[in-house]
Scaffold this motif. Structure first.
Motif, PDB file in Angstrom:
ATOM      1  N   ILE A 331      81.184  55.159 104.936  1.00  9.20           N
ATOM      2  CA  ILE A 331      80.646  56.574 105.138  1.00  9.20           C
ATOM      3  C   ILE A 331      81.799  57.314 105.925  1.00  9.20           C
ATOM      4  N   ASN A 332      82.165  58.373 105.627  1.00  8.50           N
ATOM      5  CA  ASN A 332      83.222  59.069 106.165  1.00  8.50           C
ATOM      6  C   ASN A 332      82.461  60.412 106.483  1.00  8.50           C
ATOM      7  N   TYR A 336      87.483  59.016 112.023  1.00  3.79           N
ATOM      8  CA  TYR A 336      87.520  57.398 112.008  1.00  3.79           C
ATOM      9  C   TYR A 336      86.734  56.736 110.812  1.00  3.79           C
ATOM     10  N   GLY A 337      85.936  57.566 110.347  1.00  2.73           N
ATOM     11  CA  GLY A 337      85.378  57.045 108.913  1.00  2.73           C
ATOM     12  C   GLY A 337      86.559  57.144 107.814  1.00  2.73           C
ATOM     13  N   GLU A 338      87.288  58.188 107.900  1.00  3.43           N
ATOM     14  CA  GLU A 338      88.405  58.590 107.209  1.00  3.43           C
ATOM     15  C   GLU A 338      89.586  57.407 107.319  1.00  3.43           C
ATOM     16  N   GLU A 353      83.806  55.819  98.883  1.00  3.78           N
ATOM     17  CA  GLU A 353      83.811  56.635  99.941  1.00  3.78           C
ATOM     18  C   GLU A 353      82.656  57.824  99.790  1.00  3.78           C
ATOM     19  N   TYR A 354      81.690  57.654 100.820  1.00  2.34           N
ATOM     20  CA  TYR A 354      80.688  58.521 100.897  1.00  2.34           C
ATOM     21  C   TYR A 354      80.905  59.532 102.036  1.00  2.34           C
ATOM     22  N   LYS A 355      81.253  60.626 101.451  1.00  2.00           N
ATOM     23  CA  LYS A 355      81.468  61.812 102.357  1.00  2.00           C
ATOM     24  C   LYS A 355      80.059  62.594 102.896  1.00  2.00           C
ATOM     25  N   HIS A 380      78.939  45.565 101.029  1.00  2.00           N
ATOM     26  CA  HIS A 380      79.356  45.853 102.526  1.00  2.00           C
ATOM     27  C   HIS A 380      79.053  47.398 102.529  1.00  2.00           C
ATOM     28  N   LEU A 381      78.716  47.870 103.794  1.00  2.00           N
ATOM     29  CA  LEU A 381      78.786  49.153 104.162  1.00  2.00           C
ATOM     30  C   LEU A 381      79.490  49.500 105.500  1.00  2.00           C
TER      31      LEU A 381
END
Length: 619
Positions: A331-332, A336-338, A353-355, A380-381
């Motif tokens: 999750i971005n 820090y998700g990026e 990548e879940y924006k 995984h997530l």
């Protein structure tokens, strides 16, 4: 100047008899010295020359102590089994001829407690503190002028609870005389009366001031739970505070870590040189691992794996070590998700990548749709709990529920939430949690750690290592076997972390978050009055760090503003959003709302300088 002290020590200490053995509870030892002896030495160092001890149970122990300290005079209460503390104090009436300090024998306290009373302008003063929540507390009710109204262990008898009794009081001789007259008849019928109840009685005819200290380290030792708290937290805290050689110039860090630290954490780094392969150092590492785990999970099933490095080292260790050929969702909704996506790219992992918008709450419906319609099982997530880019608090409990539903292992970057926002790994279904020493733990930078179930970590063994230094299983297995880190640890930072954990335990996670929240509320109210706007809605805010839209003035420059605040002892932080000019203010570390009020005042002056032009600002 007060020269006399009275210590009430007649009690039988039944609740802690297994630990005190054949001695009064005041003789429970810390570093092989009885706690009552610490009290005696602090009194003598404060200028007291006469110490009266009201004895009873095992009085011979105090008679023996008298040989070491000629300033002691013991007065025996032969009815100690059937009388209360006021009866013991009453027996001392013929020995007290001047103002005095009154203390209980089962106290550990820092020397500043005595200084507060000895220098206090009021004549009769009860010392009280913030609530310890340790059980068996005496709660204090005060008037609008902080005069004693009532105190009791029964909360229901009080209208407003202001503080907790410490057990150290300053009394004038005249007040003591009135007290003795008042209770003389009462003691015939109420021999079990405590001195606290007697003080409440006399407070109805004479003012007794209550001094409430917000930052006093102390505890009473009445039972085994109290003793454990004293050994694990209070005594180490007092020892650290009283060995600070000098105050260090304070800088208020409003950046999101490292945070402002206490002097005791700073000085914890000043230790004798030690090889980190020594058993003594291994025991410290083991203690740290266990205590970090306790903050979020049951150490019987979970463990903490330490690495030397920044928080990113822990995140990278997880992602590179536990993800095999399976698919992972990252999750971005911020920098820090990026960063986790960049880590996955470096290791060529199969990730989605879940924006999500940086300032909006994650859409859980869309996230579930992504999970359900993936062409491959999601194993995984990964999600950031508090996204430090904006201050957004992501809903990890709800995301954890989704992960449980679809049998997905959840990885949480908790850098900016750990040790401030309550976390329960089992309840939230967190598989792996990453955090570091230098944010809400209020330690020094240089140690990161991963918390996970031991059983889960063992399963990582079959995944081929992608990194030597950051291989999670090898680090875990080596530590379990040796109590050591595989490579040289940051020794001094480890000592500072130990002290920071002790201070975290003392304050407690909920109280720390309350303190942070009050600073955050001060910040938000302040910037709104100045016409500034923050990005994240209050309902979704972490109350840890705030992203603020920059002032709209042609002469505004962040780095000039940064230097202005730096000259005043404050450090602020630039924003991390590409399309919107922001700066960030964190409210973590050893700061209070008073520091934030000072920051707002300075920000007000700075903005007025921007409005008035360069000449106004220079003035």
């Amino acid at each position: 100047m007060i020269k006399t002290a009275v210590i009430l020590a007649a009690g039988m200490g039944k609740r802690i008899r297994e630990k005190s053995g054949d001695m009064p509870k005041g003789f429970l030892a810390f570093d092989e010295k009885p706690m009552v002896q610490y009290s005696i030495e602090k009194l003598l160092n404060a200028g007291v020359t006469k110490i009266l001890i009201g004895t009873g149970y095992k009085s011979e122990s105090y008679e023996e102590l008298k040989k070491q300290y000629p300033q002691i005079e013991c007065v025996y209460n032969e009815k100690y089994e059937t009388t209360g503390s006021m009866y013991t104090l009453y027996l001392l009436k013929n020995y007290i001829h001047e103002d005095f300090l009154l203390l209980e024998s089962d106290l550990l306290y820092e020397k500043s407690a005595l200084n507060i009373l000895l220098t206090h302008k009021m004549q009769d003063v009860i010392l009280a503190s913030q609530f310890t929540n340790n059980g068996d507390e005496v709660f204090v009710e005060v008037s609008s002028t902080n005069s004693l109204v009532n105190m009791t262990k029964n909360k229901e008898e009080l209208e407003n609870i202001a503080a907790e009794l410490v057990g150290i009081t300053k009394l004038t001789y005249s007040t003591f005389q009135q007290l003795c007259i008042k209770v003389k008849g009462m003691l015939q019928k109420q021999q079990l009366m405590d001195y606290e109840a007697a003080l409440v009685e006399i407070a109805r005819q004479k003012e007794i001031y209550v001094e409430i200290c917000q930052d006093l380290v102390w505890c009473e030792v009445d039972d085994e739970q109290h003793l454990k708290w004293a050994v694990d937290v209070i005594y180490p805290m007092i020892k650290a505070r009283e060995h600070v050689p000098r105050m260090i110039e304070r800088t208020i860090l409003l950046n999101p870590g490292p945070a402002t630290t206490t002097d005791t954490v700073k000085y914890a780094q000043v230790v004798s040189d030690i090889c980190p392969r020594e058993e003594e150092f291994g025991q410290i590492l083991d203690w740290i691992s266990n205590e970090l785990t306790k903050l979020v999970a049951d150490p019987n099933y979970y463990t903490s794996v330490l690495f030397g490095g920044s928080g990113t080292a822990a995140v990278e260790a997880i992602i590179s070590s536990i993800v095999g050929n399976e698919k992972i969702i990252i999750i971005n909704n911020g920098a820090y998700g990026e960063r986790m996506c960049k880590i996955a790219n470096v290791y060529e992992l199969d990730y989605i990548e879940y924006k999500s918008p940086a300032i909006d709450r994650i859409n859980l419906i869309n996230l579930e749709q992504l999970i359900r319609h993936s062409d491959q099982k999601i194993a995984h997530l990964a999600v950031v709990h508090c996204e430090t880019t904006t201050g957004m608090l992501n809903p990890i409990k709800e995301i954890g529920g989704l992960c449980k539903k679809y049998e997905i292992n959840m990885i949480v970057d908790a850098m900016s939430s750990f040790a401030a926002i309550p976390i329960d790994m089992k309840e939230m279904n967190i598989g792996y949690l990453a955090a570091s020493s230098n944010k809400n733990l209020q330690g020094m930078a240089g140690v990161s750690f991963i918390i996970a179930e031991s059983q889960r970590l063992h399963k990582c063994k079959k995944i081929k290592p992608r990194s030597l230094y950051l291989h999670l299983y090898d680090q875990f297995e080596y530590f379990q076997r040796t109590q050591q880190m595989r490579f040289t640890p940051p020794v001094q930072t480890i000592y500072a972390l130990k002290q920071a954990i002790i201070e975290t335990k003392y304050e407690g996670i909920s109280r720390r978050y309350d303190r942070y929240s009050k600073s955050w509320e001060t910040l938000i109210n302040g910037i709104e009055k100045l016409g500034l706007t923050h990005l994240v809605h209050k309902d979704h805010h972490s109350k840890i760090i705030t992203s603020i839209i920059e002032p709209n003035y042609p002469n505004y420059d962040f780095y000039q503003m940064h230097d202005y605040f730096a000259s005043k002892g404050f450090t602020i932080y630039p924003g991390k959003l590409d399309k919107l000019g922001t700066f960030r203010i964190a409210n973590i570390g050893n700061i209070t709302y008073k520091d934030m009020e000072q920051f707002i005042d300075l920000l007000d002056l700075y903005i007025k300088g921007l409005q008035g032009g360069e000449e106004y600002f220079k003035s």
